[in-house]
Scaffold this motif. Structure first.
Motif, mmCIF file in Angstrom:
data_model
loop_
_atom_site.group_PDB
_atom_site.id
_atom_site.type_symbol
_atom_site.label_atom_id
_atom_site.label_comp_id
_atom_site.label_asym_id
_atom_site.label_seq_id
_atom_site.Cartn_x
_atom_site.Cartn_y
_atom_site.Cartn_z
ATOM 1 N N ARG A 16 0.837 -1.214 0.000
ATOM 2 C CA ARG A 16 0.000 0.000 0.000
ATOM 3 C C ARG A 16 0.863 1.251 0.000
ATOM 4 N NH1 ARG A 16 -3.144 -2.813 3.795
ATOM 5 N NH2 ARG A 16 -2.235 -1.593 5.468
ATOM 6 N N ARG A 17 1.958 1.220 0.753
ATOM 7 C CA ARG A 17 2.857 2.369 0.815
ATOM 8 C C ARG A 17 3.481 2.621 -0.555
ATOM 9 N NH1 ARG A 17 6.132 1.132 5.301
ATOM 10 N NH2 ARG A 17 4.358 1.809 6.507
ATOM 11 N N VAL A 18 3.893 1.558 -1.229
ATOM 12 C CA VAL A 18 4.467 1.714 -2.568
ATOM 13 C C VAL A 18 3.433 2.298 -3.515
ATOM 14 C CG1 VAL A 18 5.286 0.440 -4.595
ATOM 15 C CG2 VAL A 18 6.255 -0.044 -2.343
ATOM 16 N N ARG A 19 2.227 1.772 -3.495
ATOM 17 C CA ARG A 19 1.162 2.278 -4.363
ATOM 18 C C ARG A 19 0.924 3.757 -4.101
ATOM 19 N NH1 ARG A 19 -3.283 -0.781 -2.865
ATOM 20 N NH2 ARG A 19 -1.921 -2.525 -3.305
ATOM 21 N N PHE A 20 0.865 4.137 -2.830
ATOM 22 C CA PHE A 20 0.665 5.534 -2.463
ATOM 23 C C PHE A 20 1.810 6.409 -2.979
ATOM 24 C CE2 PHE A 20 1.652 8.969 0.520
ATOM 25 C CZ PHE A 20 0.511 9.739 0.382
ATOM 26 N N LEU A 21 3.039 5.962 -2.772
ATOM 27 C CA LEU A 21 4.200 6.746 -3.208
ATOM 28 C C LEU A 21 4.236 6.897 -4.726
ATOM 29 C CD1 LEU A 21 6.961 5.326 -0.832
ATOM 30 C CD2 LEU A 21 5.929 7.609 -0.760
#
Length: 87
Positions: A16-21
């Protein structure tokens, strides 16, 4: 034996963090009218570094899946070639 529930949850958080970034970086590149090409390239390189910290060894996957999106943005916005991101 498979991964523990905690490991699965941690991987989900990282994904999720990668997708957000990735989404945030793309939005910044497309919307910040004052950003220079050099700043844009550094931002994408920083994103790649952040992804590698979350998922070590994922450089080839980043280059195959994510990098083309940013190359298209740079080409559309600054008219540069796909080789402009470097490695």
């Amino acid at each position: 034996m498979g991964p523990t529930p905690e490991q699965v949850a941690e991987e989900r958080r990282c994904r999720r963090r990668v997708r957000f970034l990735v989404d945030l970086t793309a939005a910044c590149l497309m919307q910040d009218a004052t950003m220079s090409l050099g700043e844009a390239v550094r931002m994408v390189q920083s994103l790649r570094g952040a992804v590698l910290q979350l998922f070590p060894g994922s450089g080839p996957t980043f280059d195959l899946v994510v990098r083309p999106r940013f190359e298209r943005i740079l080409a559309e916005r600054w008219g540069v070639t796909y080789a402009s991101l470097g490695d």
